[in-house]
Scaffold this active site. Structure first.
Site: not given
Length: 574
Positions: A229-230, A464-465
């Site tokens: 859960g939380g 771009g790498a």
């Protein structure tokens, strides 16, 4: 007859009161009958003798008080026998046993040992155990101060209520104000349902403090049981998350809810086991086989971290790395750009004693992120891994490296980037899942980093790498390259296919022409000194000198000071 209250008429039989100079009448004090009193009145009403007052209990002696305190203390620390047996049967240690493994012997100072909840919810009014299911305090690891909390599954399943949360809040606040790392040992069923919104409010207080402490002190979460859960958000907000195979479980909604909503039946391990978060979600920084090895790894990690963002990382004695030549480095990396090798072997030759702490080893394996030492100084290392997907960058690898770069920058840890990257992973699925945005996260992280940064181009760096992997253009302080380096928009063959497509289609012998053009393109644009001649590489080094070059470069950059721009904060491409 005159009515009461009218002039000349008394409401009582009281005698006249003497007049004051101003005509006021004041009530005269009547003399009490001798021997009157409450005890006598009650006795007369009962028709008997006066009742003696109840005896006052004797004040316990200091010895008795100390003995009572000792008995209660021992009872609390000893725990509930049945709960301890159940914990051991599940192959889990108790909270206190875990703290003994984590901290230096005899260093733990506990706070709020006697804290109990004040809820009257179902099953709670008559069940108020001390500690309220969490042990909080401070100790040392290798003599360095840390603050800790350890959830106790033997009490209410380690569930979090108001008092439980308040204890955690306290140690979190103390960790920040003293500038000490925070370690949380999670073993909890989640929010205590009987306490309703107070439990949820307690979780909110934890999350708010974690965000406020981010980049101020290192935060480490260790999942040693359920974390549902939380509660699962706390490890997600931490800098590092450790999990133990088979016993650690972490998910927002359990198997029963998943089955009710989707009709798909799944086990706890399949839904949120250590392997899931270590290999798929990337939430687990490290997955270990047992609690002993897990907590030993936590101790090792702490030895590499500064106490807070104002402190320097802990330094060990230098090992003469500035004159250390590693001849094996010349043999590890093949000269051929498409042949794989293990970048970990390169890393082991570069760092002190071949020792490093790798993060997220099982997730996004095409990039390596590790903490290590070079000449006694802690560094963060990011490196492409040619053994996995040829070392390309994809979405998960970009996110993994970006978060690591940001952590190192927040805590003043210099960065070393080992580059051997053919580009970003192409494909429809990659584009649809946001590779541009994810790659931009890594780009953003490097561009805003102000710590010393050294790039080493081991072999190839395409497109771009190359830019994203801490190139000179985005702020690298020092760029070094091996003689095998190839820095270009793309590989020679790809470039020739694009540039000379028409020529290759028109020739009678395209294979021969392509070979000639590839050789020509490589010689003109991809030779080892091409980037160095244009000031984008500071030095082309012999591979055997890599360790010494890094040690010298880091020493040169140690005094680096860069002021970030005046602003509230940037907007990351999350």
């Amino acid at each position: 007859m005159t009515a009461p209250g009218e002039p000349g008429v008394r409401d009582t039989d009281e005698p006249d009161l003497p007049a004051t100079p101003h005509g006021d009448r004041r009530r005269a004090t009547r003399p009490r009958a001798r021997g009157s009193g409450d005890g006598q009145v009650i006795a007369l009403a009962r028709g008997g003798e006066p009742v003696p007052p109840a005896p006052i209990p004797a004040t316990p002696t200091m010895r008795q008080s100390r003995e009572d305190r000792e008995r209660l203390h021992d009872k609390i620390v000893g725990g509930q026998d049945e709960g301890v047996r159940r914990q051991h049967k599940l192959r889990k240690r108790t909270a206190r046993e875990r703290l003994e493994l984590l901290l230096d012997e005899g260093s733990f100072t506990e706070v709020e040992l006697y804290r109990r909840h004040r809820s009257s919810g179902p099953g709670l009014a008559d069940n108020r155990p001390h500690t309220d299911g969490v042990i909080t305090g401070s100790g040392t690891i290798d003599g360095r101060r840390v603050f800790v909390y350890a959830q106790d599954f033997t009490i209410f399943g380690g569930s979090l209520g108001e008092a439980h949360a308040a204890k955690i809040h306290k140690v979190m606040d103390l960790a920040v104000t003293t500038g000490s790392p925070l370690i949380g040992l999670n073993d909890s069923g989640g929010a205590r349902i009987q306490e309703g919104v107070l439990a949820l409010h307690g979780y909110g207080g934890i999350f708010r403090r974690q965000v406020a402490a981010s980049g101020v002190i290192p935060q480490i979460s260790v999942v040693l049981g359920p974390c549902a859960g939380g509660a699962a958000y706390s490890p997600a907000l931490a800098d590092f998350t450790f999990m133990v195979r088979d016993t650690a479980k972490m998910y927002l909604t359990g198997p029963d809810v998943v089955e009710a909503v989707s009709g798909h039946r799944v086990s706890h391990d399949e839904l949120g086991g250590a392997e899931v978060h270590g290999s798929h979600s990337g939430l687990a920084t490290s997955v270990q086989d047992d609690e002993e090895s897990c907590l030993a790894e936590v101790r090792y990690l702490v030895s590499l971290l500064p106490a807070n963002y104002l402190d320097l990382p802990p330094r060990t004695a230098g090992v003469d790395a500035r004159d250390d030549r590693r001849h094996r480095l010349a043999d590890i990396v093949p000269a051929e750009a498409n042949k794989p090798y293990d970048m970990r072997e390169v890393l082991a030759e570069i760092v002190d004693d071949g020792d490093f702490f790798e993060l997220h080893e099982g997730w996004a394996g095409n990039v390596i992120c590790a903490l290590a030492r070079i000449d006694g100084n802690v560094v963060g290392v990011v490196g492409n891994q040619p053994l996995v997907l040829a070392g390309v960058l994809d979405g998960p690898a970009s996110q993994k490296a970006a978060r690591f770069v940001r952590f190192c920058d927040a805590f003043g840890i210099p960065l070393v980037t080992l580059v051997d990257v053919p580009g970003f992973l192409p494909g429809v699925e990659q584009e649809r899942t946001g590779i541009i945005r994810q790659g931009a996260q890594l780009l953003h992280a490097y561009c805003e980093a102000t710590v010393p940064r050294i790039q080493v181009i081991v072999r190839k760096a395409y497109g771009g790498a190359y830019i994203v992997m801490d190139s000179r253009s985005i702020g690298s302080d020092l760029s070094l390259a091996w003689p095998t380096n190839e820095i270009a928009v793309m590989g020679a063959e790809g470039a020739v296919n694009v540039l000379y497509r028409k020529d290759l289609a028109a020739t009678a012998d395209p294979v021969r022409l392509r070979g000639s053009l590839v050789a020509q393109y490589t010689e003109e644009f991809m030779h080892a000194q091409y980037a160095a001649e244009r000031g984008l590489v500071d030095d082309v080094i012999d591979p055997v000198d890599t360790r010494s070059a890094l040690a010298r470069g880091l020493a040169m950059l140690r005094g680096k000071r860069t002021e970030p721009p005046r602003r509230k904060h940037g907007n990351q491409p999350i």
